[in-house]
Design a protein around this motif. Structure first.
Motif, PDB file in Angstrom:
ATOM      1  N   SER A 181      23.669  34.294  42.691  1.00 51.65           N
ATOM      2  CA  SER A 181      23.433  35.067  43.904  1.00 51.65           C
ATOM      3  C   SER A 181      22.177  35.904  43.703  1.00 51.65           C
ATOM      4  CB  SER A 181      24.627  35.977  44.199  1.00 51.65           C
ATOM      5  OG  SER A 181      24.268  36.997  45.125  1.00 51.65           O
TER       6      SER A 181
ATOM      7  N   SER B 273      17.974  42.142  46.139  1.00 49.81           N
ATOM      8  CA  SER B 273      18.934  43.134  45.642  1.00 49.81           C
ATOM      9  C   SER B 273      18.336  44.530  45.648  1.00 49.81           C
ATOM     10  CB  SER B 273      19.382  42.766  44.211  1.00 49.81           C
ATOM     11  OG  SER B 273      18.267  42.777  43.331  1.00 49.81           O
TER      12      SER B 273
ATOM     13  N   ASP C 131      22.431  35.990  52.004  1.00 48.92           N
ATOM     14  CA  ASP C 131      22.093  35.904  50.585  1.00 48.92           C
ATOM     15  C   ASP C 131      21.425  34.554  50.306  1.00 48.92           C
ATOM     16  OD1 ASP C 131      21.876  36.479  47.916  1.00 48.92           O
ATOM     17  OD2 ASP C 131      24.013  36.286  47.461  1.00 48.92           O
TER      18      ASP C 131
ATOM     19  N   ARG D 119      21.112  38.265  45.692  1.00 48.47           N
ATOM     20  CA  ARG D 119      21.416  39.657  46.021  1.00 48.47           C
ATOM     21  C   ARG D 119      22.089  40.376  44.854  1.00 48.47           C
ATOM     22  NH1 ARG D 119      21.407  42.655  50.431  1.00 48.47           N
ATOM     23  NH2 ARG D 119      20.904  40.900  51.795  1.00 48.47           N
ATOM     24  N   LEU D 120      22.995  39.675  44.147  1.00 45.54           N
ATOM     25  CA  LEU D 120      23.723  40.292  43.036  1.00 45.54           C
ATOM     26  C   LEU D 120      23.046  40.063  41.693  1.00 45.54           C
ATOM     27  CD1 LEU D 120      27.379  39.330  44.056  1.00 45.54           C
ATOM     28  CD2 LEU D 120      26.144  41.456  44.537  1.00 45.54           C
ATOM     29  N   ASP D 121      22.117  39.086  41.642  1.00 43.38           N
ATOM     30  CA  ASP D 121      21.408  38.745  40.402  1.00 43.38           C
ATOM     31  C   ASP D 121      22.390  38.392  39.288  1.00 43.38           C
ATOM     32  OD1 ASP D 121      19.484  38.266  38.543  1.00 43.38           O
ATOM     33  OD2 ASP D 121      18.636  40.289  38.515  1.00 43.38           O
ATOM     34  N   THR D 122      23.402  37.565  39.613  1.00 45.16           N
ATOM     35  CA  THR D 122      24.401  37.154  38.635  1.00 45.16           C
ATOM     36  C   THR D 122      24.709  35.670  38.785  1.00 45.16           C
ATOM     37  OG1 THR D 122      26.192  37.773  40.155  1.00 45.16           O
ATOM     38  CG2 THR D 122      25.510  39.421  38.527  1.00 45.16           C
TER      39      THR D 122
END
Length: 408
Positions: free
Chosen positions: A214, A406, A193, A216-219
């Motif tokens: 993150s 993601s 990531d 990958r998580l877009d958070t």
């Protein structure tokens, strides 16, 4: 005599013709070789999967971009995220060293090889509105930009011209006008990531918090204070570098009193004293000594620091020192000549290579290079830049990695 001159002129003309024809044949041969390679691929003398895995993943980016026009199959394959990550595993053996330069409103990629400069303008397709964006850094061909307000960060691939905006209104809405924002960007192999790091200091209460996004998580997440061993030393930090220097999946910032690191895997903020010692110089630092104007950067893959050491005691002296940390136990240091130090103090910045002993330096409104293998150290000018504050430079290595993993 005239006959001799005529013969000489004829021979000279023939020699020049031979050179021109030789160059022409060489260029035609290179073009023919590339055409033959494509024809061999099209005839499927090798299975398509084998061609991709064993040949195309090892080609430079420029060749891959050209080969996208071979066929629809090749285009879809070479544009896929799976191929992008496979290509990243095979580093380009070319000694070319590149920089991404933000020169005013323009973005350029500069290649520097054997003293030759090649500048390529890069088109920017994203709009940032009223946000004032800073060039944070690069990792695996992805470029990170962060706004001074802390609300917006952008991950961008200049080669594919793809980008993704990472907005954060929930956390950033709590920021005040007296909140300073510092950025970092890097890759974490253990979780596969990319992470954007935002360090915020509230000038009203001296509190310091770390936020991590993150890719990958877009958070976005807030890193709690209990992740730190000690927070007492975090009061009143004055960051010199707005973006963290990335070495071995850890970000580093330089402060007047000490240095701090943030490990992207453990997400832990710590102080480290390694660059504060002077084992290779003719003296040892004492409690009365202090580093000021520190700048952390990376050279040859090693964390390095350029700063002014104020030597305390009965007589106060100033020494400009370049420190390269080969490991926590192996530190090399050299005193920077006064003339070079004077140039560096006028809006200076150092950008280190990862594959040579030369360091790019941004000083005044110029870009130059310093060869560490030659003493005394001096700057060789390369190109003019916009005035201070209008130009930013980072090391860059091209890739095809998408800016939003993601989607995989």
């Amino acid at each position: 005599m005239k006959c001799s001159q005529s013969i000489l002129a004829t021979n000279t003309s023939k020699g020049m013709t031979t050179v021109v024809e030789s160059k022409k044949q060489e260029m035609e041969s290179q073009s023919k070789d590339e055409k033959d390679l494509i024809q061999q691929f099209e005839r499927r003398e090798l299975p398509h999967d084998l061609i991709i895995e064993m040949i195309l993943t090892r080609l430079p980016i420029k060749s891959i971009l050209r080969f996208k026009s071979v066929s629809k199959l090749w285009y879809s394959t070479l544009c896929s995220s799976l191929f992008a990550f496979a290509h990243l595993k095979f580093p380009n053996p070319s000694p070319t060293e590149s920089l991404l330069i933000r020169n005013g409103k323009r973005f350029q990629i500069m290649s520097y090889e054997n003293g030759e400069i090649d500048l390529v303008n890069v088109e920017v397709d994203f709009d940032v509105g009223d946000e004032n964006m800073d060039l944070v850094g690069t990792c695996n061909g992805l470029v990170c930009l962060g706004s001074s307000s802390g609300r917006l960060s952008i991950i961008w691939n200049p080669i594919t011209r793809k980008f993704h905006k990472y907005w954060d209104f929930e956390i950033s809405n709590s920021f005040t006008s007296r909140c300073l924002v510092y950025w970092g960007f890097g890759y974490v192999s253990i979780v596969d990531d990319y992470k954007i790091v935002r360090v915020c200091k509230n000038m009203d209460n001296d509190s310091l918090t770390v936020h991590v996004c993150s890719i990958r998580l877009d958070t976005w997440r807030i890193i709690k204070n209990d992740a730190y061993d000690d927070t007492s030393h975090l009061r009143n930090p004055v960051f010199i570098r707005i973006s963290g220097a990335l070495v071995n999946e850890t970000l580093y910032w330089g402060l007047p009193g000490t240095n701090f690191s943030f490990n992207l895997a453990s997400e832990k903020l710590e102080a480290f004293p390694y660059l504060e010692t002077s084992p290779s110089l003719s003296y040892v630092t004492t409690s009365d000594d202090e580093y000021v104007d520190k700048l952390l950067f990376v050279v040859n893959g090693c964390l390095s620091m350029y700063g002014t050491l104020v030597k305390g005691g009965d007589i106060i002296t100033f020494m400009n020192i370049l420190t390269i940390m080969k490991s926590p136990e192996v530190i090399e240091q050299m005193i920077v000549p006064k003339d070079l130090a004077k140039s560096m103090h006028h809006g200076g910045n150092l950008i280190g290579f990862t594959r040579s002993d030369k360091i790019f330096t941004q000083y005044m409104a110029c870009l130059g290079v310093i060869d560490l293998t030659r003493q005394p150290l001096n700057i060789t000018p390369l190109m003019d830049l916009e005035r201070s504050g209008k130009s930013e430079i980072v090391n860059y290595c091209a890739s095809l990695i998408p800016p939003n993993i993601s989607v995989l």
